[in-house]
Write an enzyme that holds these catalytic residues in place. Structure first.
Site, mmCIF file in Angstrom:
data_model
loop_
_atom_site.group_PDB
_atom_site.id
_atom_site.type_symbol
_atom_site.label_atom_id
_atom_site.label_comp_id
_atom_site.label_asym_id
_atom_site.label_seq_id
_atom_site.Cartn_x
_atom_site.Cartn_y
_atom_site.Cartn_z
ATOM 1 N N GLU A 68 -0.943 -9.164 -0.832
ATOM 2 C CA GLU A 68 -2.401 -9.356 -0.687
ATOM 3 C C GLU A 68 -3.107 -9.328 -2.042
ATOM 4 O O GLU A 68 -4.026 -10.113 -2.295
ATOM 5 C CB GLU A 68 -2.976 -8.268 0.232
ATOM 6 C CG GLU A 68 -2.485 -8.404 1.662
ATOM 7 C CD GLU A 68 -2.926 -7.236 2.532
ATOM 8 O OE1 GLU A 68 -2.430 -6.107 2.322
ATOM 9 O OE2 GLU A 68 -3.783 -7.450 3.416
ATOM 10 N N GLY B 251 0.400 -4.932 0.726
ATOM 11 C CA GLY B 251 -0.753 -4.946 -0.176
ATOM 12 C C GLY B 251 -0.447 -5.621 -1.510
ATOM 13 O O GLY B 251 -1.363 -6.114 -2.178
ATOM 14 N N GLU C 64 4.159 -5.400 7.431
ATOM 15 C CA GLU C 64 3.408 -4.344 8.119
ATOM 16 C C GLU C 64 3.834 -4.141 9.571
ATOM 17 O O GLU C 64 3.763 -3.019 10.080
ATOM 18 C CB GLU C 64 1.899 -4.634 8.055
ATOM 19 C CG GLU C 64 1.270 -4.386 6.697
ATOM 20 C CD GLU C 64 1.331 -5.580 5.755
ATOM 21 O OE1 GLU C 64 2.057 -6.555 6.052
ATOM 22 O OE2 GLU C 64 0.643 -5.543 4.722
ATOM 23 N N ALA D 70 0.865 -1.179 0.000
ATOM 24 C CA ALA D 70 0.000 0.000 0.000
ATOM 25 C C ALA D 70 0.899 1.226 0.000
ATOM 26 O O ALA D 70 2.042 1.173 0.475
ATOM 27 C CB ALA D 70 -0.867 -0.010 1.247
HETATM 28 N N1 COA Z 1 4.575 3.160 -0.425
HETATM 29 C C1 COA Z 1 5.002 4.332 -0.934
HETATM 30 N N2 COA Z 1 6.172 4.459 -1.580
HETATM 31 C C2 COA Z 1 6.935 3.356 -1.720
HETATM 32 C C3 COA Z 1 6.558 2.103 -1.205
HETATM 33 C C4 COA Z 1 5.305 2.043 -0.525
HETATM 34 N N3 COA Z 1 4.842 0.880 -0.031
HETATM 35 N N4 COA Z 1 7.531 1.206 -1.494
HETATM 36 C C5 COA Z 1 8.474 1.874 -2.155
HETATM 37 N N5 COA Z 1 8.128 3.178 -2.298
HETATM 38 C C6 COA Z 1 8.888 4.255 -2.964
HETATM 39 C C7 COA Z 1 10.069 4.714 -2.120
HETATM 40 O O1 COA Z 1 9.663 5.639 -1.149
HETATM 41 C C8 COA Z 1 10.940 5.315 -3.194
HETATM 42 O O2 COA Z 1 10.429 6.567 -3.552
HETATM 43 P P1 COA Z 1 11.407 7.859 -3.716
HETATM 44 O O3 COA Z 1 12.334 7.466 -4.832
HETATM 45 O O4 COA Z 1 10.484 8.977 -4.063
HETATM 46 O O5 COA Z 1 12.105 8.011 -2.407
HETATM 47 C C9 COA Z 1 10.728 4.395 -4.385
HETATM 48 O O6 COA Z 1 9.474 3.742 -4.146
HETATM 49 C C10 COA Z 1 11.790 3.336 -4.541
HETATM 50 O O7 COA Z 1 11.882 2.594 -3.317
HETATM 51 P P2 COA Z 1 13.249 2.382 -2.503
HETATM 52 O O8 COA Z 1 12.885 2.142 -1.079
HETATM 53 O O9 COA Z 1 14.185 3.511 -2.783
HETATM 54 O O10 COA Z 1 13.793 1.059 -3.179
HETATM 55 P P3 COA Z 1 14.777 -0.023 -2.531
HETATM 56 O O11 COA Z 1 15.213 -0.911 -3.640
HETATM 57 O O12 COA Z 1 15.814 0.632 -1.706
HETATM 58 O O13 COA Z 1 13.847 -0.871 -1.520
HETATM 59 C C11 COA Z 1 11.850 -2.042 -0.862
HETATM 60 C C12 COA Z 1 12.798 -1.653 -2.021
HETATM 61 C C13 COA Z 1 10.636 -2.723 -1.479
HETATM 62 C C14 COA Z 1 12.568 -3.024 0.080
HETATM 63 C C15 COA Z 1 11.446 -0.788 -0.071
HETATM 64 O O14 COA Z 1 10.960 0.178 -1.008
HETATM 65 C C16 COA Z 1 10.372 -1.001 0.947
HETATM 66 O O15 COA Z 1 10.636 -1.539 2.002
HETATM 67 N N6 COA Z 1 9.127 -0.573 0.660
HETATM 68 C C17 COA Z 1 8.016 -0.623 1.581
HETATM 69 C C18 COA Z 1 7.529 -2.044 1.722
HETATM 70 C C19 COA Z 1 6.396 -2.105 2.734
HETATM 71 O O16 COA Z 1 6.567 -1.862 3.916
HETATM 72 N N7 COA Z 1 5.216 -2.444 2.226
HETATM 73 C C20 COA Z 1 4.048 -2.579 3.061
HETATM 74 C C21 COA Z 1 3.298 -1.325 3.122
HETATM 75 S S1 COA Z 1 1.890 -1.489 4.187
#
Ligand code: COA
Length: 259
Positions: A114, A111, A134, A66
């Site tokens: 999901e 999400g 989460e 999400a």
């Molecule tokens: N919501 C909003 N933005 C998100 C996102 C999310 N769930 N997941 C990634 N992004 C965005 C990042 O903020 C970043 O944006 P920016 O370039 O404007 O800063 C962009 O996507 C790239 O992500 P980044 O974190 O830089 O990539 P990474 O390769 O270093 O890491 C992940 C990849 C997937 C491990 C990491 O993005 C992450 O942990 N995301 C959240 C996962 C999560 O908690 N999901 C559950 C949400 S309830």
């Protein structure tokens, strides 16, 4: 139809839906939810579409969860409404009468996992990663994840994944039964298309009834065995059942019309 966050491509009766927010790793915001809800209507209402694939844009993520930027300001009622909206849309996917399969081509987190679980089944490329992180955010899954994860992989494995926030790779997902196939990144879409091309030759009403009766297992308000009796009976009223049985007896390939 046109969508702000999705790309769609219809070829050989298969609608390929690409969630298209690559700079945000295809995170699910309100616009994606609206588009996903509308695209399921398009699938249901378009005769030319027999099945669909959901994939993420780019090579890094299916959907990284999400959109966390939409979470910060929510109060209790707004958070519950968001959870309900997500659940309703994922039920809509799960209950669609035409097969919708997920091609998990990278991160399927929160999400995203999901969403993949609400599809009828899943394929993963070898770079895919699944998880429900989460608890890292002081949250739990809100779009059906606690329920579908346990349904798909069993309670013990589900609770471990939920409370550890650990990610699993594509081969572990295959071992857990979370995905049906693992392919290379290049082979992911061709494999999904091959599977659906075969499925698309089968009787559409029978397919819809298979999905409906199987979903009934997980619906406390329904008796799946009763649903099966009714659906089995209803098949006998279809032209496709007459065509399928006649074609078998005439030793020819059936041509189904979905009636
Ligand atoms: N919501 C909003 N933005 C998100 C996102 C999310 N769930 N997941 C990634 N992004 C965005 C990042 O903020 C970043 O944006 P920016 O370039 O404007 O800063 C962009 O996507 C790239 O992500 P980044 O974190 O830089 O990539 P990474 O390769 O270093 O890491 C992940 C990849 C997937 C491990 C990491 O993005 C992450 O942990 N995301 C959240 C996962 C999560 O908690 N999901 C559950 C949400 S309830």
């Amino acid at each position: 139809m046109s969508y702000t966050t999705l790309l769609t491509h219809l070829e050989n009766n298969i609608l390929t839906i690409t969630i298209n927010r690559p700079d945000k790793l295809n995170a699910l915001n309100r616009d994606v939810f609206t588009d996903l809800s509308n695209v399921v209507d398009e699938i249901e209402n378009t005769a030319e579409i027999k099945s669909a694939i959901i994939i993420g844009s780019g090579t890094k993520a299916f959907v990284a969860g999400a959109d966390i930027t939409e979470f910060n300001s929510l109060n209790l009622e707004e958070a519950k409404a968001l959870s309900k909206r997500g659940q309703d849309i994922f039920f809509k996917i799960e209950n669609c009468g035409k097969p919708i399969i997920a091609c998990v081509n990278g991160f399927a987190l929160g999400g995203g996992c999901e969403l993949a679980m609400s599809c009828h089944f899943r394929l993963a490329s070898d770079n895919a990663k699944f998880g429900q992180p989460e608890v890292n955010l002081g949250l739990i899954p809100g779009y059906g994840g606690t329920q579908r994860l346990a349904q798909l992989i069993g309670k013990g494995r589900a609770i471990e994944l939920l409370i550890s926030a650990n990610m699993i790779d594509a081969n572990s997902a295959l071992n857990y039964g979370l995905v049906n196939y693992v392919t290379t990144q290049e082979e992911l879409l061709p494999k999904a298309i091959a599977i659906l091309t075969n499925i698309n030759t089968k009787a559409p009403i029978a397919i819809a009834n298979c999905i409906k009766t199987t979903n009934a297992i997980f619906d406390e308000t329904k008796n799946g065995f009763e649903e099966e009796i009714n659906a089995f009976g209803n098949c006998f009223e279809t032209l496709d059942m007459k065509e399928g049985t006649t074609a078998f007896l005439e030793k020819r390939k059936a041509v189904f019309v979905g009636k």
